[in-house]
Design a protein around this motif. Sequence first.
Motif, PDB file in Angstrom:
ATOM      1  N   GLN A   1       0.980  -1.173   0.106  1.00 45.09           N
ATOM      2  CA  GLN A   1       0.235   0.078  -0.140  1.00 45.09           C
ATOM      3  C   GLN A   1       0.979   1.115  -0.030  1.00 45.09           C
ATOM      4  O   GLN A   1       1.891   1.021   0.471  1.00 45.09           O
ATOM      5  N   ARG A   2       0.375   2.259  -0.552  1.00 46.42           N
ATOM      6  CA  ARG A   2       1.035   3.660  -0.667  1.00 46.42           C
ATOM      7  C   ARG A   2       0.358   4.484   0.533  1.00 46.42           C
ATOM      8  O   ARG A   2      -0.782   4.491   0.728  1.00 46.42           O
ATOM      9  N   PRO A   3       1.479   5.386   1.017  1.00 43.42           N
ATOM     10  CA  PRO A   3       0.716   6.125   2.215  1.00 43.42           C
ATOM     11  C   PRO A   3       0.027   7.536   1.760  1.00 43.42           C
ATOM     12  O   PRO A   3      -0.843   7.854   2.463  1.00 43.42           O
ATOM     13  N   SER A   4       0.220   7.819   0.567  1.00 39.33           N
ATOM     14  CA  SER A   4      -0.399   9.255   0.140  1.00 39.33           C
ATOM     15  C   SER A   4      -0.450   8.978  -1.537  1.00 39.33           C
ATOM     16  O   SER A   4      -0.044   8.066  -2.221  1.00 39.33           O
ATOM     17  N   ASP A   5      -1.026   9.965  -2.052  1.00 32.17           N
ATOM     18  CA  ASP A   5      -1.424   9.890  -3.445  1.00 32.17           C
ATOM     19  C   ASP A   5      -0.187  10.789  -4.165  1.00 32.17           C
ATOM     20  O   ASP A   5      -0.429  11.450  -5.265  1.00 32.17           O
ATOM     21  N   GLU A   6       0.698  11.015  -3.553  1.00 30.14           N
ATOM     22  CA  GLU A   6       1.868  11.981  -4.135  1.00 30.14           C
ATOM     23  C   GLU A   6       2.373  11.141  -5.383  1.00 30.14           C
ATOM     24  O   GLU A   6       2.279   9.953  -5.457  1.00 30.14           O
ATOM     25  N   LYS A   7       2.878  11.890  -6.432  1.00 29.21           N
ATOM     26  CA  LYS A   7       3.409  11.279  -7.591  1.00 29.21           C
ATOM     27  C   LYS A   7       4.494  10.276  -7.370  1.00 29.21           C
ATOM     28  O   LYS A   7       4.485   9.120  -8.003  1.00 29.21           O
ATOM     29  N   LEU A   8       5.426  10.540  -6.540  1.00 30.76           N
ATOM     30  CA  LEU A   8       6.348   9.571  -6.014  1.00 30.76           C
ATOM     31  C   LEU A   8       6.083   8.186  -5.576  1.00 30.76           C
ATOM     32  O   LEU A   8       6.070   7.236  -5.835  1.00 30.76           O
ATOM     33  N   HIS A   9       5.024   8.469  -4.590  1.00 26.07           N
ATOM     34  CA  HIS A   9       4.398   7.205  -4.220  1.00 26.07           C
ATOM     35  C   HIS A   9       3.457   6.350  -4.986  1.00 26.07           C
ATOM     36  O   HIS A   9       3.590   5.277  -5.139  1.00 26.07           O
ATOM     37  N   ARG A  10       2.793   7.125  -6.015  1.00 25.61           N
ATOM     38  CA  ARG A  10       1.996   6.416  -6.906  1.00 25.61           C
ATOM     39  C   ARG A  10       3.136   5.464  -8.028  1.00 25.61           C
ATOM     40  O   ARG A  10       2.914   4.670  -8.387  1.00 25.61           O
ATOM     41  N   ALA A  11       4.279   6.189  -8.135  1.00 25.83           N
ATOM     42  CA  ALA A  11       5.208   5.541  -9.084  1.00 25.83           C
ATOM     43  C   ALA A  11       5.844   4.413  -8.510  1.00 25.83           C
ATOM     44  O   ALA A  11       6.204   3.412  -8.958  1.00 25.83           O
ATOM     45  N   LEU A  12       6.087   4.468  -7.010  1.00 23.66           N
ATOM     46  CA  LEU A  12       6.597   3.335  -6.188  1.00 23.66           C
ATOM     47  C   LEU A  12       5.651   2.285  -6.059  1.00 23.66           C
ATOM     48  O   LEU A  12       6.168   1.063  -5.658  1.00 23.66           O
ATOM     49  N   HIS A  13       4.385   2.468  -5.929  1.00 29.03           N
ATOM     50  CA  HIS A  13       3.456   1.318  -5.424  1.00 29.03           C
ATOM     51  C   HIS A  13       3.538   0.248  -6.392  1.00 29.03           C
ATOM     52  O   HIS A  13       3.809  -0.751  -6.010  1.00 29.03           O
ATOM     53  N   GLY A  14       3.351   0.238  -7.855  1.00 37.30           N
ATOM     54  CA  GLY A  14       3.542  -0.934  -8.732  1.00 37.30           C
ATOM     55  C   GLY A  14       5.018  -1.520  -8.704  1.00 37.30           C
ATOM     56  O   GLY A  14       4.904  -2.584  -8.798  1.00 37.30           O
ATOM     57  N   LEU A  15       5.956  -0.618  -8.658  1.00 36.43           N
ATOM     58  CA  LEU A  15       7.189  -1.041  -8.740  1.00 36.43           C
ATOM     59  C   LEU A  15       7.527  -2.068  -7.763  1.00 36.43           C
ATOM     60  O   LEU A  15       8.095  -2.953  -7.634  1.00 36.43           O
ATOM     61  N   THR A  16       7.279  -1.385  -6.393  1.00 35.92           N
ATOM     62  CA  THR A  16       7.410  -2.235  -5.291  1.00 35.92           C
ATOM     63  C   THR A  16       6.807  -3.686  -5.196  1.00 35.92           C
ATOM     64  O   THR A  16       7.513  -4.816  -4.947  1.00 35.92           O
ATOM     65  N   ARG A  17       5.691  -3.653  -5.773  1.00 33.28           N
ATOM     66  CA  ARG A  17       4.922  -4.939  -5.768  1.00 33.28           C
ATOM     67  C   ARG A  17       5.537  -5.822  -6.893  1.00 33.28           C
ATOM     68  O   ARG A  17       5.706  -7.046  -6.656  1.00 33.28           O
TER      69      ARG A  17
END
Length: 187
Positions: free
Chosen positions: A54-70
């Motif tokens: 899960q991502r902590p917020s809808d910031e651009k960095l967190h959106r980019a890291l969400h799918g990458l991390t999974r």
Amino acid sequence: MSRIGKRPITVPKGVQVTISEQNLVTVKGPKGTLSQQLHPDMLIKQEGDVITVQRPSDEKLHRALHGLTRTLIHNMIVGVTQGWKRDLEINGVGYRAQLEGKTLVLNLGFSHPVRIEPPPDISYVVGERKSANDPLALSVLGIDKQKVGEEAARIRGLRPPEPYKGKGIKYVEEKIRRKAGKAGKAK
């Protein structure tokens, strides 16, 4: 919401996943052990044999890291269970590949054979030519997807395919855009 990032990862039997406080993920399986430091902002939770990111917020960095991390966690799990493979083809008259122990020896039209020592956790498999016109099959095997891809790219970079005759080393799925040669003189 990321379509890839929200999909849960199921951990198969025989695989042990450890997630530390700073998102250091270690995966142990039948083929070996992989560990990777992931971004500390991502929220990685393991409940039984299911891992969710899960991502902590809808910031651009967190959106980019969400799918990458999974995807990175999923690739580690696939690597320690099935392993990764990258297939190459060698085309050209006199171009050959052979194994001497673990060392890959390539004859690629240079004045000398090229010897490649495999990095740790990487191995090579050389196939046979079915006929004189068939390409020679070469495979790079390993448990870390990134290392397998880098090693395959390094081997391909020794003699990339040229567009006139198609000679060189290429990926199996790669299409070479062929060019016409010089036209003969008209009389």
